[in-house]
Write a protein that holds these residues in place. Structure first.
Motif, mmCIF file in Angstrom:
data_model
loop_
_atom_site.group_PDB
_atom_site.id
_atom_site.type_symbol
_atom_site.label_atom_id
_atom_site.label_comp_id
_atom_site.label_asym_id
_atom_site.label_seq_id
_atom_site.Cartn_x
_atom_site.Cartn_y
_atom_site.Cartn_z
ATOM 1 N N ASP A 160 0.804 -1.219 0.000
ATOM 2 C CA ASP A 160 0.000 0.000 0.000
ATOM 3 C C ASP A 160 0.837 1.270 0.000
ATOM 4 N N ASP A 161 1.958 1.240 0.666
ATOM 5 C CA ASP A 161 2.809 2.433 0.769
ATOM 6 C C ASP A 161 3.818 2.434 -0.380
ATOM 7 N N LEU A 162 3.574 3.299 -1.359
ATOM 8 C CA LEU A 162 4.455 3.352 -2.533
ATOM 9 C C LEU A 162 5.596 4.348 -2.371
ATOM 10 N N ARG A 163 5.661 5.032 -1.247
ATOM 11 C CA ARG A 163 6.673 6.071 -1.060
ATOM 12 C C ARG A 163 8.086 5.511 -1.204
ATOM 13 N N GLY A 164 8.876 6.233 -1.983
ATOM 14 C CA GLY A 164 10.275 5.853 -2.167
ATOM 15 C C GLY A 164 10.532 4.861 -3.283
ATOM 16 N N LEU A 165 9.467 4.263 -3.825
ATOM 17 C CA LEU A 165 9.658 3.321 -4.926
ATOM 18 C C LEU A 165 9.959 4.063 -6.216
ATOM 19 N N ARG A 166 10.560 3.354 -7.148
ATOM 20 C CA ARG A 166 10.937 3.944 -8.437
ATOM 21 C C ARG A 166 10.137 3.253 -9.541
ATOM 22 N N VAL A 167 9.444 4.066 -10.318
ATOM 23 C CA VAL A 167 8.587 3.532 -11.374
ATOM 24 C C VAL A 167 8.891 4.253 -12.681
#
Length: 290
Positions: A160-167
């Protein structure tokens, strides 16, 4: 290597539709019972658009939504289209408007979208809604269903927490790539935008956690472009000569998870459009929205 997880949208779509039915049922049973009215506007000879409209009509009937279509025909002028959209936007009995694309050659979709009231724009494509998204004011906007579907599926695969991911987003188109970029940024995602001029696509993608592709070019992504740790969301739609539908990525690539086409982004996108209709009604009626 283990087989990639298939990220399908059916289960999530069913959950969304359950919420939609709950809202519709509550309105139908209230003292001031009413049916939300959804209107599709066509201005082309595109047969696929008519098929999509028929599909919307069937689903609307099952849900108890009052669905209508306005077919201006392939010879409609820009002024005809603007007048129809302006009239629907001003009609208090109409709660949602869909402009079916593509339009006839010579008609400008960007100009037409200016004539849809942004609180009736259930596809989230008007400049007003896109500007709210870009400004980080999503609670005030109606969000485009396909980018929302992509974000749902990314959360399903990555948490649920997408913070900090790279897309990486391949294809900065108006309906998917551009709004999705802002919507991911609003959730703390670091976004890399790729286009037809991106050099060394394999190298660019190597360091990201997930890849979203929405270009409309079959076979654009193959095994040479991706890594085993990638989550791959394919929002490409390509109709083949035999009538089958394929995505922008080859199927069954050696990745952590991949959405199939069809069956991935599509089912959830359709459900989220009806959720947008519920949101549009609440905004128009001054009710609390989530």
């Amino acid at each position: 290597m283990t087989e990639a997880q298939a990220l399908t949208g059916k289960r999530l779509a069913e959950k969304v539709m359950e919420q939609v039915r709950t809202n519709l049922a509550a309105w139908g049973e209230s003292g001031n019972a009413f049916q939300p009215r959804l209107v599709s506007v066509l201005a082309s000879s595109d047969e696929a658009s008519r098929v999509y409209v028929q599909s919307k009509a069937r689903r609307a009937r099952k849900l108890g939504v009052d669905f209508h279509s306005v077919d201006l025909g392939p010879s409609a002028t820009q002024a005809d289209l603007h007048a129809a959209l302006h009239e629907l936007s001003a009609d208090d009995s109409v709660h949602g408007i869909v402009l079916e694309l593509p339009l006839s050659p010579g008609l400008d979709a960007d100009e037409a979208l200016l004539h849809i009231a942004h609180r009736k724009d259930v596809e989230g494509l008007t400049p007003a809604n896109l500007a709210l998204i870009a400004a980080g004011r999503e609670p005030e906007a109606i969000l485009p269903p396909t980018p929302r579907s992509v974000r749902f599926l990314l959360r399903e695969a990555l948490g649920d927490d997408l913070r900090g991911l790279r897309v990486a987003v391949i294809g900065p188109g108006r309906t998917v790539g551009r709004p999705l970029t802002f919507m991911l940024n609003n959730r703390g995602v670091t976004v890399t935008i790729c286009n037809e001029h991106t050099r060394d696509l394999t190298g660019v993608l190597a360091g990201v956690d997930a890849v979203v592709v929405a270009v409309g070019r079959p076979g654009l992504l193959n095994a040479g472009h991706i890594q085993a740790h990638h989550v791959l969301i394919d929002a490409g739609i390509n109709v083949q000569p035999d009538g089958s539908v394929t995505g922008d990525a080859l199927p069954h690539l050696p990745v952590k998870a991949q959405t199939p086409v069809p069956g991935g982004v599509g089912p959830l996108t359709s459900a989220l459009m009806y959720q947008n209709l519920v949101r549009a009604v609440k905004l128009q009626r001054g009710e609390a929205v989530e």
